[in-house]
Design a protein around this motif. Sequence first.
Motif, PDB file in Angstrom:
ATOM      1  N   LEU A  87      79.095  67.411  -4.727  1.00 15.56           N
ATOM      2  CA  LEU A  87      80.228  68.177  -4.214  1.00 15.56           C
ATOM      3  C   LEU A  87      80.952  68.933  -5.328  1.00 15.56           C
ATOM      4  O   LEU A  87      81.376  70.077  -5.129  1.00 15.56           O
ATOM      5  N   ALA A  88      81.077  68.318  -6.499  1.00 13.28           N
ATOM      6  CA  ALA A  88      81.715  69.003  -7.624  1.00 13.28           C
ATOM      7  C   ALA A  88      80.875  70.196  -8.069  1.00 13.28           C
ATOM      8  O   ALA A  88      81.410  71.281  -8.355  1.00 13.28           O
ATOM      9  N   PHE A  89      79.576  70.016  -8.108  1.00 13.58           N
ATOM     10  CA  PHE A  89      78.661  71.112  -8.456  1.00 13.58           C
ATOM     11  C   PHE A  89      78.798  72.253  -7.456  1.00 13.58           C
ATOM     12  O   PHE A  89      78.895  73.425  -7.832  1.00 13.58           O
ATOM     13  N   GLU A 149      80.644  77.610  -5.627  1.00 20.29           N
ATOM     14  CA  GLU A 149      81.425  78.381  -4.665  1.00 20.29           C
ATOM     15  C   GLU A 149      82.459  79.253  -5.379  1.00 20.29           C
ATOM     16  O   GLU A 149      82.685  80.408  -4.999  1.00 20.29           O
ATOM     17  N   ALA A 150      83.060  78.735  -6.443  1.00 21.06           N
ATOM     18  CA  ALA A 150      84.051  79.484  -7.202  1.00 21.06           C
ATOM     19  C   ALA A 150      83.423  80.711  -7.868  1.00 21.06           C
ATOM     20  O   ALA A 150      84.090  81.726  -8.071  1.00 21.06           O
ATOM     21  N   GLN A 151      82.124  80.626  -8.176  1.00 23.66           N
ATOM     22  CA  GLN A 151      81.421  81.742  -8.824  1.00 23.66           C
ATOM     23  C   GLN A 151      80.871  82.740  -7.808  1.00 23.66           C
ATOM     24  O   GLN A 151      80.318  83.762  -8.195  1.00 23.66           O
ATOM     25  N   GLU A 186      73.487  64.956   1.054  1.00 23.24           N
ATOM     26  CA  GLU A 186      74.696  65.756   0.804  1.00 23.24           C
ATOM     27  C   GLU A 186      74.412  67.243   0.956  1.00 23.24           C
ATOM     28  O   GLU A 186      75.210  67.981   1.540  1.00 23.24           O
ATOM     29  N   LEU A 187      73.288  67.685   0.427  1.00 18.25           N
ATOM     30  CA  LEU A 187      72.953  69.103   0.524  1.00 18.25           C
ATOM     31  C   LEU A 187      72.709  69.516   1.975  1.00 18.25           C
ATOM     32  O   LEU A 187      73.123  70.603   2.395  1.00 18.25           O
ATOM     33  N   ALA A 188      72.057  68.673   2.749  1.00 15.59           N
ATOM     34  CA  ALA A 188      71.825  68.977   4.164  1.00 15.59           C
ATOM     35  C   ALA A 188      73.151  69.067   4.915  1.00 15.59           C
ATOM     36  O   ALA A 188      73.357  69.973   5.732  1.00 15.59           O
ATOM     37  N   ALA A 189      74.063  68.157   4.627  1.00 14.53           N
ATOM     38  CA  ALA A 189      75.378  68.186   5.277  1.00 14.53           C
ATOM     39  C   ALA A 189      76.144  69.443   4.875  1.00 14.53           C
ATOM     40  O   ALA A 189      76.765  70.102   5.729  1.00 14.53           O
ATOM     41  N   GLU A 190      76.089  69.796   3.621  1.00 16.68           N
ATOM     42  CA  GLU A 190      76.794  70.987   3.153  1.00 16.68           C
ATOM     43  C   GLU A 190      76.153  72.261   3.700  1.00 16.68           C
ATOM     44  O   GLU A 190      76.839  73.251   3.944  1.00 16.68           O
ATOM     45  N   ALA A 191      74.853  72.258   3.913  1.00 12.24           N
ATOM     46  CA  ALA A 191      74.183  73.423   4.508  1.00 12.24           C
ATOM     47  C   ALA A 191      74.710  73.668   5.920  1.00 12.24           C
ATOM     48  O   ALA A 191      74.849  74.816   6.351  1.00 12.24           O
ATOM     49  N   ARG A 192      75.021  72.587   6.628  1.00 15.42           N
ATOM     50  CA  ARG A 192      75.590  72.734   7.977  1.00 15.42           C
ATOM     51  C   ARG A 192      77.042  73.204   7.914  1.00 15.42           C
ATOM     52  O   ARG A 192      77.468  74.020   8.721  1.00 15.42           O
ATOM     53  N   ARG A 193      77.786  72.710   6.930  1.00 16.07           N
ATOM     54  CA  ARG A 193      79.203  73.067   6.798  1.00 16.07           C
ATOM     55  C   ARG A 193      79.405  74.452   6.187  1.00 16.07           C
ATOM     56  O   ARG A 193      80.301  75.184   6.573  1.00 16.07           O
ATOM     57  N   ARG A 194      78.594  74.745   5.172  1.00 19.72           N
ATOM     58  CA  ARG A 194      78.779  75.996   4.420  1.00 19.72           C
ATOM     59  C   ARG A 194      77.437  76.710   4.230  1.00 19.72           C
ATOM     60  O   ARG A 194      76.885  76.758   3.140  1.00 19.72           O
ATOM     61  N   PRO A 195      76.893  77.285   5.313  1.00 18.22           N
ATOM     62  CA  PRO A 195      75.570  77.919   5.224  1.00 18.22           C
ATOM     63  C   PRO A 195      75.525  79.111   4.269  1.00 18.22           C
ATOM     64  O   PRO A 195      74.447  79.458   3.776  1.00 18.22           O
TER      65      PRO A 195
END
Length: 75
Positions: A2-4, A9-11, A37-46
């Motif tokens: 998540l920190a990565f 995202e900031a960049q 985590e990556l799969a969950a984030e792909a759903r949240r932030r495609p």
Amino acid sequence: VLAFLAQCEAQKPPAPIDTLVLACTHYPLVQAQFAQELAAEARRRPGLVAAGVAIVDPSERTALDRGCAHPRRGR
């Protein structure tokens, strides 16, 4: 992870992250958690994380290149 992703995202990357290279010897131990985590984030932030991110683990190839035993084959 998540920190990565927050740093990425900031960049404002031009395309979603589609590949993660495990660049530390202990990362393969948590590879399954990274994938979740990556799969969950792909759903949240495609727009940030692509679905089905490829995870590259160079440790086995590196060990073989250095003449180390293969962990599954005992060579």
